[in-house]
Structures are given as C-alpha cells and as structure tokens.
Design a protein around this motif. Structure first.
Motif, PDB file in Angstrom:
ATOM      1  N   ALA A  85      54.868 -76.302 -18.427  1.00 55.37           N
ATOM      2  CA  ALA A  85      54.921 -77.379 -19.419  1.00 55.37           C
ATOM      3  C   ALA A  85      54.873 -78.748 -18.755  1.00 55.37           C
ATOM      4  O   ALA A  85      54.154 -79.649 -19.216  1.00 55.37           O
ATOM      5  CB  ALA A  85      56.193 -77.242 -20.251  1.00 55.37           C
ATOM      6  N   VAL A  86      55.633 -78.914 -17.682  1.00 55.46           N
ATOM      7  CA  VAL A  86      55.653 -80.202 -16.978  1.00 55.46           C
ATOM      8  C   VAL A  86      54.295 -80.489 -16.350  1.00 55.46           C
ATOM      9  O   VAL A  86      53.776 -81.620 -16.420  1.00 55.46           O
ATOM     10  CB  VAL A  86      56.762 -80.222 -15.911  1.00 55.46           C
ATOM     11  N   SER A  87      53.703 -79.483 -15.734  1.00 52.01           N
ATOM     12  CA  SER A  87      52.406 -79.679 -15.073  1.00 52.01           C
ATOM     13  C   SER A  87      51.330 -80.106 -16.052  1.00 52.01           C
ATOM     14  O   SER A  87      50.472 -80.934 -15.734  1.00 52.01           O
ATOM     15  CB  SER A  87      51.984 -78.380 -14.371  1.00 52.01           C
ATOM     16  N   ARG A  88      51.373 -79.571 -17.253  1.00 49.53           N
ATOM     17  CA  ARG A  88      50.355 -79.916 -18.251  1.00 49.53           C
ATOM     18  C   ARG A  88      50.614 -81.265 -18.903  1.00 49.53           C
ATOM     19  O   ARG A  88      49.673 -82.038 -19.129  1.00 49.53           O
ATOM     20  CB  ARG A  88      50.313 -78.821 -19.320  1.00 49.53           C
ATOM     21  N   ALA A  89      51.881 -81.549 -19.205  1.00 53.92           N
ATOM     22  CA  ALA A  89      52.182 -82.786 -19.931  1.00 53.92           C
ATOM     23  C   ALA A  89      52.302 -83.991 -18.999  1.00 53.92           C
ATOM     24  O   ALA A  89      51.887 -85.095 -19.372  1.00 53.92           O
ATOM     25  CB  ALA A  89      53.492 -82.609 -20.707  1.00 53.92           C
ATOM     26  N   LEU A  90      52.872 -83.770 -17.808  1.00 55.63           N
ATOM     27  CA  LEU A  90      53.111 -84.878 -16.873  1.00 55.63           C
ATOM     28  C   LEU A  90      52.637 -84.481 -15.474  1.00 55.63           C
ATOM     29  O   LEU A  90      53.438 -84.234 -14.569  1.00 55.63           O
ATOM     30  CB  LEU A  90      54.605 -85.225 -16.837  1.00 55.63           C
ATOM     31  N   PRO A  91      51.349 -84.382 -15.279  1.00 53.72           N
ATOM     32  CA  PRO A  91      50.827 -83.902 -13.995  1.00 53.72           C
ATOM     33  C   PRO A  91      51.223 -84.767 -12.804  1.00 53.72           C
ATOM     34  O   PRO A  91      51.259 -84.283 -11.667  1.00 53.72           O
ATOM     35  CB  PRO A  91      49.306 -83.906 -14.202  1.00 53.72           C
TER      36      PRO A  91
END
Length: 216
Positions: A85-91
């Motif tokens: 989730a973090v990688s997709r939303a806040l790369p």
C-alpha cells in the motif's frame, strides 16, 4: 455520568483539527480478536491516533495514504500488505520497521539461537550438570520438565536410527506426526509434555547459569 451524556459532551466539542502528518505509523488492530481487524494510523510526531480504517486490506490503506502526499516516513510491521500500500500510494516515502517489531524480531532471533545452542552454552559455561538441590522450587520443576523433554527427543531420534517409520514412531510415542518430523529434521530442540512444539526457550533455564554467565 451516563454513556449517552458522555457521547453528547464529546460530540459538542467536535473533532480536533488534524495537522497533516509527515511521519506516521501503520499497524493492525482488533475490532474483535481473531474475527475482525482494522488498520490504525498514528501521527508519530505528535504521538496520537489520527485514523482508524475499517479493515487491513492494502487497497483501503492505499486510498487513505493517497490523500496524504506530505507523508515522508512510514513505520510499519513486516506485513507485505502495508508495504504494498505504501509503495503504491507514496513511492517516495521511506519505509521503516517500527520499534516494537524490531525488538520482537530481535528477541525471537536471540531466543531461537539460544534454544538451538543450549548444549554448547552449557559446555561453554561449565554447567553440563545441575545440582537440583541448589534450585528453587520453580526452577526444579522447569529442570525436571526439561529432562523429560530431552528424554523424549532422544527416544524419537533413536527410534529413527533403528529404522522405525515415522508412522510407527507416532504410534509408539503418542506425539503428532508434525512434531516427530520437526524433531527428526532438527527443527524442534524442545517439546512440551502435551506433544506440542515450543516456540520459545524456557527462560528459567537461563537463570540456572546466571552465575556462570556473570563470571565469564
């Protein structure tokens, strides 16, 4: 004060203004343990909870994070869902393991290493034998249980060396097939009297050697 009165007071005060966080912590929490879980998000800079999400699905967390582009650091557990989730939303955000999980993982690794090396530890500290008369009542019970478990481990190992099948070992010893397999593979250094593998070393055993450890 009744529950209804308390709710009215809280509602009159309204929700406090939330300052957009730069450093957050993400973890799951239980609506009802073993049944339903949600996601808890904290502002680590201000040490306060700022969001409770209804589930712990990556898509739910991702949707919330996409509304917080200012977040630069996310502390989380090692679960792959939150990482995704973090990688997709806040790369561009930095992901770090939170302090609790770091300590938990380090503690587990330490106990696993000690459990697998108990014989070597006893030899190193010169405590290959223990005088039960010097133990407290609790330590004596722990030590006696340890001896029983060692005898069972050795018996299972010996049966295997004699060519006895796992199925027959299970029948003779009364332990589960999974446990017997773990012992034969060297994955279980200790078992409980009920035939279940222990996930941790009995810390009381270490206390028996404290004088040797302190003097070394």
């Amino acid at each position: 004060m009744s529950n209804d009165t308390l709710l009215r007071v809280v509602r009159r005060q309204g929700s406090p203004r939330i300052v957009p966080p730069a450093v957050i912590g993400v973890d799951d929490w239980a609506w009802r343990r073993n049944h339903r879980y949600g996601t808890l998000i904290c502002d680590l800079g201000r040490r306060r909870t700022i969001a409770l999400l209804p589930d712990r699905e990556p898509a739910t967390t991702q949707a919330w994070l996409e509304q917080q582009p200012q977040v630069s650091i996310v502390a989380r557990d090692r679960a792959g869902g939150y990482a995704l989730a973090v990688s997709r939303a806040l790369p561009a955000a930095t992901q770090v393991a939170d302090r609790w999980h770091l300590m938990e993982n380090a503690s587990r690794a330490f106990l696993d290493a000690v459990r697998e090396s108990m014989r070597q530890i006893r030899r190193a500290v010169g405590a290959t034998s223990i005088n039960p008369a010097l133990l407290t009542a609790a330590e004596r019970l722990q030590y006696e249980g340890y001896l029983r478990r060692e005898d069972t481990n050795n018996a299972i190992q010996q049966l295997a060396k004699d060519g006895i099948s796992i199925k027959e070992i299970v029948r003779r010893t009364g332990h589960s097939r999974g446990l017997v397999r773990k012992i034969l593979r060297g994955q279980a250094a200790d078992i409980s009297g009920r035939g279940k593998a222990l996930n941790r070393i009995p810390l009381e055993l270490l206390s028996m050697y404290r004088c040797h450890i302190r003097s070394s």
